[in-house]
Design a protein around this motif. Structure first.
Motif, PDB file in Angstrom:
ATOM      1  N   GLU A  50       0.832  -1.165   0.091  1.00 27.07           N
ATOM      2  CA  GLU A  50       0.018  -0.056  -0.130  1.00 27.07           C
ATOM      3  C   GLU A  50       0.718   1.265   0.020  1.00 27.07           C
ATOM      4  O   GLU A  50       1.804   1.320   0.694  1.00 27.07           O
ATOM      5  N   GLN A  51       0.532   2.307  -1.059  1.00 24.31           N
ATOM      6  CA  GLN A  51       1.553   3.279  -1.023  1.00 24.31           C
ATOM      7  C   GLN A  51       0.696   4.349   0.167  1.00 24.31           C
ATOM      8  O   GLN A  51      -0.299   4.703   0.091  1.00 24.31           O
ATOM      9  N   ILE A  52       1.507   4.358   1.113  1.00 27.15           N
ATOM     10  CA  ILE A  52       1.095   5.564   2.310  1.00 27.15           C
ATOM     11  C   ILE A  52       1.176   6.926   1.787  1.00 27.15           C
ATOM     12  O   ILE A  52       2.319   7.265   1.407  1.00 27.15           O
ATOM     13  N   VAL A  53       0.192   7.614   2.033  1.00 29.08           N
ATOM     14  CA  VAL A  53       0.196   8.895   1.547  1.00 29.08           C
ATOM     15  C   VAL A  53       0.091  10.004   2.792  1.00 29.08           C
ATOM     16  O   VAL A  53       0.871  11.031   2.615  1.00 29.08           O
ATOM     17  N   LYS A  54      -0.421   9.365   3.658  1.00 33.75           N
ATOM     18  CA  LYS A  54      -0.444  10.375   4.792  1.00 33.75           C
ATOM     19  C   LYS A  54      -0.455   9.356   6.521  1.00 33.75           C
ATOM     20  O   LYS A  54      -0.966   8.372   6.249  1.00 33.75           O
ATOM     21  N   GLU A  55       0.509   9.818   7.197  1.00 36.14           N
ATOM     22  CA  GLU A  55       0.776   8.964   8.189  1.00 36.14           C
ATOM     23  C   GLU A  55      -0.339   9.239   9.243  1.00 36.14           C
ATOM     24  O   GLU A  55      -1.014  10.246   9.292  1.00 36.14           O
ATOM     25  N   VAL A 215       6.351  -2.491   8.858  1.00 37.71           N
ATOM     26  CA  VAL A 215       6.999  -0.891   8.690  1.00 37.71           C
ATOM     27  C   VAL A 215       8.266  -1.030   8.297  1.00 37.71           C
ATOM     28  O   VAL A 215       8.853  -0.162   7.751  1.00 37.71           O
ATOM     29  N   SER A 216       8.935  -2.014   8.940  1.00 35.74           N
ATOM     30  CA  SER A 216      10.550  -2.071   8.310  1.00 35.74           C
ATOM     31  C   SER A 216      11.135  -3.565   8.537  1.00 35.74           C
ATOM     32  O   SER A 216      10.365  -4.548   9.479  1.00 35.74           O
ATOM     33  N   ASN A 426      -2.955  -0.329  13.931  1.00 33.91           N
ATOM     34  CA  ASN A 426      -3.903   0.797  13.661  1.00 33.91           C
ATOM     35  C   ASN A 426      -3.119   2.120  13.435  1.00 33.91           C
ATOM     36  O   ASN A 426      -3.221   3.226  14.320  1.00 33.91           O
ATOM     37  N   TYR A 427      -2.096   1.977  12.822  1.00 28.61           N
ATOM     38  CA  TYR A 427      -1.348   3.137  12.221  1.00 28.61           C
ATOM     39  C   TYR A 427      -0.865   3.068  11.007  1.00 28.61           C
ATOM     40  O   TYR A 427       0.101   2.136  11.161  1.00 28.61           O
ATOM     41  N   LYS A 428      -0.903   3.944   9.993  1.00 25.97           N
ATOM     42  CA  LYS A 428      -0.146   3.844   8.898  1.00 25.97           C
ATOM     43  C   LYS A 428       1.156   4.891   8.966  1.00 25.97           C
ATOM     44  O   LYS A 428       1.059   5.895   9.519  1.00 25.97           O
ATOM     45  N   THR A 429       2.272   4.265   8.575  1.00 28.52           N
ATOM     46  CA  THR A 429       3.492   5.017   8.464  1.00 28.52           C
ATOM     47  C   THR A 429       4.268   4.821   7.331  1.00 28.52           C
ATOM     48  O   THR A 429       4.136   3.616   6.846  1.00 28.52           O
ATOM     49  N   PHE A 430       5.081   5.764   6.994  1.00 31.70           N
ATOM     50  CA  PHE A 430       6.194   5.425   5.510  1.00 31.70           C
ATOM     51  C   PHE A 430       6.911   4.413   6.290  1.00 31.70           C
ATOM     52  O   PHE A 430       7.407   4.368   7.275  1.00 31.70           O
ATOM     53  N   GLY A 449      16.592   3.068  10.287  1.00 28.93           N
ATOM     54  CA  GLY A 449      15.869   4.131  10.939  1.00 28.93           C
ATOM     55  C   GLY A 449      15.191   3.655  12.236  1.00 28.93           C
ATOM     56  O   GLY A 449      14.414   4.279  12.776  1.00 28.93           O
ATOM     57  N   ILE A 450      15.020   2.377  12.370  1.00 33.66           N
ATOM     58  CA  ILE A 450      14.468   1.819  13.623  1.00 33.66           C
ATOM     59  C   ILE A 450      15.312   1.975  14.906  1.00 33.66           C
ATOM     60  O   ILE A 450      16.186   1.587  15.077  1.00 33.66           O
ATOM     61  N   GLY A 451      14.879   2.932  15.834  1.00 34.52           N
ATOM     62  CA  GLY A 451      15.444   2.993  16.929  1.00 34.52           C
ATOM     63  C   GLY A 451      15.186   2.292  18.249  1.00 34.52           C
ATOM     64  O   GLY A 451      15.310   2.512  19.587  1.00 34.52           O
ATOM     65  N   THR A 452      13.891   1.616  17.993  1.00 36.26           N
ATOM     66  CA  THR A 452      13.301   0.876  19.203  1.00 36.26           C
ATOM     67  C   THR A 452      13.836  -0.602  19.258  1.00 36.26           C
ATOM     68  O   THR A 452      13.843  -1.195  18.210  1.00 36.26           O
ATOM     69  N   VAL A 453      14.089  -1.415  20.368  1.00 41.03           N
ATOM     70  CA  VAL A 453      14.364  -2.737  20.444  1.00 41.03           C
ATOM     71  C   VAL A 453      13.327  -3.423  20.965  1.00 41.03           C
ATOM     72  O   VAL A 453      13.047  -2.909  22.336  1.00 41.03           O
TER      73      VAL A 453
END
Ligand code: MYA
Length: 455
Positions: A50-55, A215-216, A426-430, A449-453
């Motif tokens: 899906e092409q995310i256009v808006k987060e 997301v990644s 329940n969240y769209k992000t690039f 770009g992932i900073g969470t572990v």
């Protein structure tokens, strides 16, 4: 690992370590489409490609009052059950469930060696809720047969400056005899219901499985610490053009750390580490925002630490300069494997890189390529690997997230077979760069770009 493969009960080190991520990458033909996901197609998650256009949130008009008060129905023989992690008997039941059913190792050669302290650290951070430790048990015997856990967290997407009150979902597990009966969707819906009741509508979770939609994607990498032992248990093959002595020499680490002022972190460092990490994390795209209490828990063990005052699970080191300033810190957690059916070894020590930060990243002479920072990171990582020897670590794992691609190759981490997908509910992000080339899956020189572990 880079040093080849040798079958052990028909498995190689890459396959075994890919168990850590609970899955391997699928080829194109094996990939499902959204319509094939009977459960996930009903959930607020983006479609593949899906092409995310808006987060932003997908489903955003509900309130806790719209959410049913009663749990989802279970088949007659089973009942919902909140696992009480303050009760050692219940902790042991959870251990037993995960020990026997979490790793898909059919030869039963390797099992995660969870400890009571590990569960307390992983599942009881500040703000934890007992009803988010969701168990299913057999009514008659009381036996725990399924589990899913939610823990509170605050996520931030730094590009859009969005802070999201959220949960992390982990330890989804169903007894092997109850698989493929669509119980997982019921567990997921029930934990969602309980979390929604607290007015929380987003979640972060990871998995080896490809679901709609990552997301990644990061890759696991592994750094042998005790090559001889890994070779003994059949984990590391001796390449044809090498000798055991050469392999040992290649991976041998000095006994003492090199960086002046490098020492274990203690409670008095918390304020400085808090400021350093909070600022440092802003460099990534998806991060967890910690309160000081949360940082105390995640970096020092918080209330999970017993009388010794030190955690056996999370290890954190700081560098203090001559002025008493904390300039850097590194942390990793320990989760060993139990090795079964081996005459010489019954445990494999495994460390996982956790959070770190270095103020050298803001050095004014750093230049575009951040060369000062990269050099610093490499020498600190080398010190971190050295410290892991004292905790009997045999292999040190890290993902290609954070700035890890800067030191993965120089510090002799080898590619694993395991990939870890990051998902937001329940969240769209690039899409976020996972530190690997999307086509070749090789580790890039570009940071992730992932900073969470997640554990
Ligand atoms: S990842 C660790 C997962 N655990 C394991 O790998 C341990 C060993 N495996 C098992 O115990 C079972 O195989 C599990 C599935 C329990 C995984 N994430 O009941 P089923 C979907 C999400 O017949 P089973 C972790 O803990 C599958 O695509 N969905 O399957 C994070 C299919 O749906 P669909 C998964 O094999 C968990 C349906 O379930 C996963 O018996 C994050 C089949 O159900 C998975 N890992 O059991 C959970 N595996 O037809 C999501 C299978 O649509 C959290 N499925 O493809 C979402 C956010 C919730 C909170 C929201 C709050 C706001």
């Amino acid at each position: 690992m880079s040093d080849g493969k040798k079958p052990l009960n028909n498995k190689s080190v890459e396959e075994l370590l890919s168990l850590l991520s609970m899955g391997v990458e699928l080829n194109e033909a094996q990939k499902k489409q959204m319509k094939d996901h009977k459960f996930w197609k009903t959930q607020p998650v983006p479609d593949y490609d899906e092409q995310i256009v808006k987060e932003g949130p997908i489903d955003q008009h509900k309130t806790p009052a719209d959410i049913p008060n009663d749990p989802y129905p279970l088949l007659g023989d089973f009942e919902w059950y909140d696992v009480n992690l303050d009760d050692d008997v219940e902790l042991d039941e959870l251990y037993q469930l995960l020990y026997e059913n979490y790793v898909e190792d059919e030869d039963a050669t390797f099992r995660f060696k969870y400890s009571r302290e590990f569960f307390k650290w992983a599942l009881k951070p500040p703000g934890w809720r007992k009803e988010w430790h969701v168990g299913v048990r057999v009514k008659t015997s009381g036996r725990l047969v399924a589990f899913i856990a939610g823990t509170p967290c605050t996520l931030k997407l730094t590009k859009s400056n969005s802070t999201i009150k959220s949960v992390e979902i982990n330890f989804l597990n169903i007894h092997k005899k109850l698989r493929s009966k669509r119980l997982a969707p019921v567990l997921i819906k029930e934990v969602t219901r309980r979390i929604n009741k607290q007015d929380i509508w987003q979640a972060l979770y990871t998995g080896g499985q490809v679901l709609p939609s990552p997301v990644s994607t990061c890759r696991y990498t592994h750094r042998p610490i005790n090559w001889s032992k890994l070779h003994d248990v059949g984990f590391s093959h001796l390449p044809e053009n090498s000798t055991k002595a050469k392999m040992v020499a290649h991976y041998t680490l000095p006994n003492a750390t090199n960086t002046a002022g490098f020492r274990e972190m203690s409670g008095k460092d918390l304020d400085q580490v808090f400021d350093l990490l909070t600022k440092f994390q802003e460099r990534y795209e998806l991060i967890q925002v910690f309160t000081k209490d949360e940082m105390n828990h995640w970096l020092l063990g918080g209330e999970s630490v017993g009388d010794s005052g030190k955690s056996n699970v999370i290890k954190t080191f700081v560098v203090e300069n001559q002025d008493g300033k904390i300039t850097d810190f590194f942390s990793y957690y320990l989760l060993p494997f139990t090795v079964l059916n081996n005459p010489d070894h019954n445990e494999l020590g495994i460390a996982y890189l956790y959070y770190y930060a270095s103020d050298s990243v803001w050095d004014s002479n750093n230049g575009e390529d951040e060369s000062i920072y990269k050099k610093r990171l490499n020498s600190l990582m080398q010190d971190v690997l050295i410290t892991s020897k004292q905790f009997d670590v045999d292999v040190f794992n890290c993902l290609t997230s954070q700035d890890n691609p800067y030191f993965i190759k120089p510090c002799k981490f080898g590619n694993g077979d395991g990939f870890l997908n990051f998902y937001l509910f329940n969240y769209k992000t690039f899409p976020i760069h996972g530190g690997i080339d999307p086509k070749t899956k090789e580790v890039t020189v570009k940071k992730g770009g992932i900073g969470t572990v997640l554990l």
